[in-house]
Design a protein around this motif. Structure first.
Motif, PDB file in Angstrom:
ATOM      1  N   GLN A  58       0.814  -1.204   0.000  1.00 20.91           N
ATOM      2  CA  GLN A  58       0.000   0.000   0.000  1.00 20.91           C
ATOM      3  C   GLN A  58       0.854   1.262   0.000  1.00 20.91           C
ATOM      4  O   GLN A  58       0.433   2.304  -0.498  1.00 20.91           O
ATOM      5  CB  GLN A  58      -0.937  -0.004   1.212  1.00 20.91           C
ATOM      6  N   ASP A  59       2.047   1.162   0.552  1.00 23.43           N
ATOM      7  CA  ASP A  59       2.935   2.324   0.597  1.00 23.43           C
ATOM      8  C   ASP A  59       4.375   1.835   0.683  1.00 23.43           C
ATOM      9  O   ASP A  59       4.633   0.632   0.877  1.00 23.43           O
ATOM     10  CB  ASP A  59       2.600   3.222   1.788  1.00 23.43           C
ATOM     11  N   ILE A  82       5.356  -0.935   3.001  1.00 22.89           N
ATOM     12  CA  ILE A  82       4.462  -0.673   4.123  1.00 22.89           C
ATOM     13  C   ILE A  82       3.121  -1.321   3.797  1.00 22.89           C
ATOM     14  O   ILE A  82       2.529  -1.060   2.749  1.00 22.89           O
ATOM     15  CB  ILE A  82       4.292   0.837   4.363  1.00 22.89           C
ATOM     16  N   ASN A  83       2.654  -2.190   4.675  1.00 24.73           N
ATOM     17  CA  ASN A  83       1.415  -2.946   4.466  1.00 24.73           C
ATOM     18  C   ASN A  83       1.460  -3.750   3.161  1.00 24.73           C
ATOM     19  O   ASN A  83       0.694  -3.493   2.228  1.00 24.73           O
ATOM     20  CB  ASN A  83       0.201  -2.029   4.468  1.00 24.73           C
ATOM     21  N   PRO A  84       2.369  -4.754   3.073  1.00 25.71           N
ATOM     22  CA  PRO A  84       2.404  -5.594   1.871  1.00 25.71           C
ATOM     23  C   PRO A  84       1.051  -6.262   1.629  1.00 25.71           C
ATOM     24  O   PRO A  84       0.407  -6.744   2.562  1.00 25.71           O
ATOM     25  CB  PRO A  84       3.483  -6.633   2.200  1.00 25.71           C
ATOM     26  N   THR A  85       0.604  -6.274   0.384  1.00 21.49           N
ATOM     27  CA  THR A  85      -0.694  -6.842   0.048  1.00 21.49           C
ATOM     28  C   THR A  85      -0.789  -7.015  -1.455  1.00 21.49           C
ATOM     29  O   THR A  85      -0.048  -6.373  -2.207  1.00 21.49           O
ATOM     30  CB  THR A  85      -1.842  -5.937   0.532  1.00 21.49           C
ATOM     31  N   GLN A 121      -6.798   3.439  -4.411  1.00 23.97           N
ATOM     32  CA  GLN A 121      -5.460   3.310  -3.850  1.00 23.97           C
ATOM     33  C   GLN A 121      -4.388   3.235  -4.939  1.00 23.97           C
ATOM     34  O   GLN A 121      -4.619   2.709  -6.026  1.00 23.97           O
ATOM     35  CB  GLN A 121      -5.358   2.050  -2.981  1.00 23.97           C
ATOM     36  N   THR A 122      -3.204   3.752  -4.602  1.00 27.39           N
ATOM     37  CA  THR A 122      -2.031   3.579  -5.456  1.00 27.39           C
ATOM     38  C   THR A 122      -1.453   2.187  -5.248  1.00 27.39           C
ATOM     39  O   THR A 122      -1.353   1.701  -4.120  1.00 27.39           O
ATOM     40  CB  THR A 122      -0.970   4.634  -5.125  1.00 27.39           C
ATOM     41  N   VAL A 123      -1.105   1.542  -6.354  1.00 27.93           N
ATOM     42  CA  VAL A 123      -0.484   0.221  -6.314  1.00 27.93           C
ATOM     43  C   VAL A 123       1.030   0.403  -6.366  1.00 27.93           C
ATOM     44  O   VAL A 123       1.559   1.004  -7.312  1.00 27.93           O
ATOM     45  CB  VAL A 123      -0.953  -0.648  -7.494  1.00 27.93           C
TER      46      VAL A 123
END
Length: 273
Positions: free
Chosen positions: A49-50, A58-61, A68-70
């Motif tokens: 996510q960031d 930051i916040n792997p997903t 949201q930006t990928v």
């Protein structure tokens, strides 16, 4: 047609490169395919996510909402003095963005050290919200050769209503009333010069997409595919799609597939004779 709003979207693609210690990031890498490369090789691919100032995820997903930006982080083995990294992002078979980086420029003036690697950061930012779908992927190339395919998905916003198909009717025409589209001459049998209408009602959550694919004699008619994307929650919304050929439809058994967010929700059969 649909009785509410639809949207088109574009994306902005950016790329950043740093030299990074260690063997790459953890988690959130998605599905990967690709063979071994001579020279530069990808050690790790992570969606997040960031990204921190130290180029850590930051916040792997692999799951994002439409606004949201990928972020895609690639860790490349060592500090190559030359080569090119290209990332191409797709929704199904449509390329939506691409970017490249010249490793010679990225590593200019950097002394190669064993145990250190290069990290490349690609960002995919919508100028309009992304359509909801599981069919997104990033294809990565090193020096022109495929190096990996990494999948991710876009899901509805947390507050969106569930999307569902409520009813569908085949007809020879459609009538617009103040509140809805109504089928005219409902039937599943048509003459070659008839227009084939699909008239229906659906609940569509915010940013969800309703699509029709028409199959004539088992072959997909790409030029007849149509889709509608909701800009807001639409409950009990009326819609229609139409298929008509100037040359006339061939006799035989045909069908249409309705999809919501790239998942089939109903198949309707019709006959031309």
């Amino acid at each position: 047609m649909i009785r509410k709003s639809i949207s088109l979207w574009l994306v902005v693609m950016l790329v950043f490169v740093v030299a990074a210690c260690g063997g790459g990031s953890e988690g959130g890498g998605g599905e990967q395919s690709g063979g071994e490369e001579a020279g530069p090789a990808i050690l790790e691919a992570t969606f997040a996510q960031d990204v921190s100032d130290e180029m850590e995820p930051i916040n792997p997903t692999t799951t994002f909402t439409p606004e949201q930006t990928v972020n895609l982080l690639l860790t490349i083995k060592g500090r190559p003095k030359e080569g090119e990294v290209v990332a191409r992002f797709y929704l199904r078979d449509q390329e939506i963005a691409s970017a490249s980086v010249d490793l010679a420029e990225a590593n200019e003036g950097v002394i190669f050290s064993i145990g250190e690697n290069t990290r490349v950061h690609f960002t995919l930012t919508p100028t309009e919200p992304f359509p909801v779908s599981r069919e997104y992927r990033a294809e990565v190339f090193l020096n022109g050769s495929p190096a990996g395919t990494y999948t991710f998905e876009v899901v509805p916003p947390p507050d969106a209503i569930p999307s569902r198909l409520i009813e569908v009717t085949l007809a020879k025409g459609v009538e617009e009333t103040p509140d809805a589209y109504q089928p005219v001459e409902p039937t599943s049998t048509f003459a070659p010069n008839d227009a084939v209408y699909i008239v229906g009602v659906a609940d569509l959550g915010k940013y969800s997409r309703l699509e029709v694919n028409w199959y004539v004699n088992g072959q997909l008619m790409d030029e007849a595919t149509r889709s509608l994307t909701a800009q807001e929650d639409l409950q009990g919304v009326s819609f229609y799609f139409v298929l008509q050929s100037e040359e006339g439809l061939p006799a035989g058994e045909h069908y249409a597939v309705l999809l919501i967010n790239d998942e089939e929700v109903q198949r309707v059969n019709f006959t031309v004779k």
